[in-house]
Scaffold this active site. Structure first.
Site, PDB file in Angstrom:
ATOM      1  N   HIS A 100      -3.198   6.079   3.564  1.00 59.07           N
ATOM      2  CA  HIS A 100      -3.341   4.626   3.640  1.00 59.07           C
ATOM      3  C   HIS A 100      -4.634   4.245   4.348  1.00 59.07           C
ATOM      4  CE1 HIS A 100      -2.572   0.782   5.895  1.00 59.07           C
ATOM      5  NE2 HIS A 100      -2.224   0.389   4.692  1.00 59.07           N
ATOM      6  N   SER A 150       0.834  -1.205   0.000  1.00 61.72           N
ATOM      7  CA  SER A 150       0.000   0.000   0.000  1.00 61.72           C
ATOM      8  C   SER A 150       0.866   1.252   0.000  1.00 61.72           C
ATOM      9  CB  SER A 150      -0.925   0.005   1.221  1.00 61.72           C
ATOM     10  OG  SER A 150      -1.836  -1.061   1.169  1.00 61.72           O
ATOM     11  N   ARG A 200       0.369   7.802   6.073  1.00 61.19           N
ATOM     12  CA  ARG A 200      -0.439   6.876   6.871  1.00 61.19           C
ATOM     13  C   ARG A 200      -1.918   7.270   6.817  1.00 61.19           C
ATOM     14  NH1 ARG A 200       0.507   1.916   9.126  1.00 61.19           N
ATOM     15  NH2 ARG A 200       2.565   2.615   9.816  1.00 61.19           N
TER      16      ARG A 200
END
Length: 217
Positions: free
Chosen positions: A44, A17, A41
């Site tokens: 993600h 990812s 993050r």
């Protein structure tokens, strides 16, 4: 045609990812260093590349957040959803407590009488413990507005506010006020976007970086 193998291992999925995100957001990026690790993050978590133009960091936000976590600070959340999204294992290794006062009986009782939201009353319930804490809002604009009122009155000062309320009523306005104040560093998302998952993700990434600095990652 051979179908690409779908990774099943959680670590492999996360690694892949991040590779995809980095390939779709090539250098030069709007964020660098630790700020990029946080925004990466968040992307993600949400699969939302709009965050590249919406996330805002106070210049001292990352440093203050990591320093507080390394001292074992209290982390106060506006909702149970945010509290549950913050990884317990990381917090235990740092010696941090995660608290949410939204279901406190006193808060419930006062809210039942009307006039104020449970989120705002929960801020008042825990305010005596807020000095040096991380205050994390992922849902309720009224919680963010209340802590800003307290700061205006020279109340207890968190080390960092992660302010990411989501929605159509007061979410944008509360975050605009957060960015306008000069008392506490912040990490926020401009406009209507935000949410519990994003707010918890920011804390988790700050904790991961703090643990790495301590050699506990």
């Amino acid at each position: 045609m051979e179908r690409e193998r779908t990774p099943m291992d959680p670590g492999e999925i996360e690694k892949r990812s991040f590779e995809i995100i980095e390939s779709e957001v090539p250098e030069p990026r709007p964020f660098n260093g630790r700020e990029w690790l946080i925004v990466r993050r968040m992307i993600h978590t949400s699969a939302d590349l709009d965050l590249l133009s919406l996330v805002r960091f106070h210049p001292d936000a990352v440093r203050h957040g990591m320093e507080a976590l390394k001292k074992g600070c209290l982390i106060v959340t506006d909702t149970q959803m945010v509290r549950m999204g913050i990884t317990r294992g990381r917090m235990e290794r740092l010696g941090c407590e995660v608290a949410c006062y939204i279901n406190d009986p006193e808060v419930r009782d006062k809210a039942a009488r009307g006039g104020r939201t449970r989120a705002a009353l929960a801020v008042d319930r825990g305010i005596s413990r807020f000095e040096g804490s991380l205050f994390v809002v992922g849902n309720a604009p009224t919680a963010l507005l209340r802590i800003l009122e307290i700061l205006e009155d020279n109340g207890p000062t968190p080390a960092l506010i992660v302010g990411m309320p989501v929605g159509f009523v007061s979410a944008k306005e509360s975050k605009d006020l957060l960015m306008a104040q000069e008392t506490v560093p912040y990490i926020t998302v401009e406009g209507r976007k935000g949410g519990s998952a994003l707010a918890a993700t920011v804390v988790n990434q700050l904790a991961e970086m703090a643990l790495e600095e301590q050699g506990k990652g």
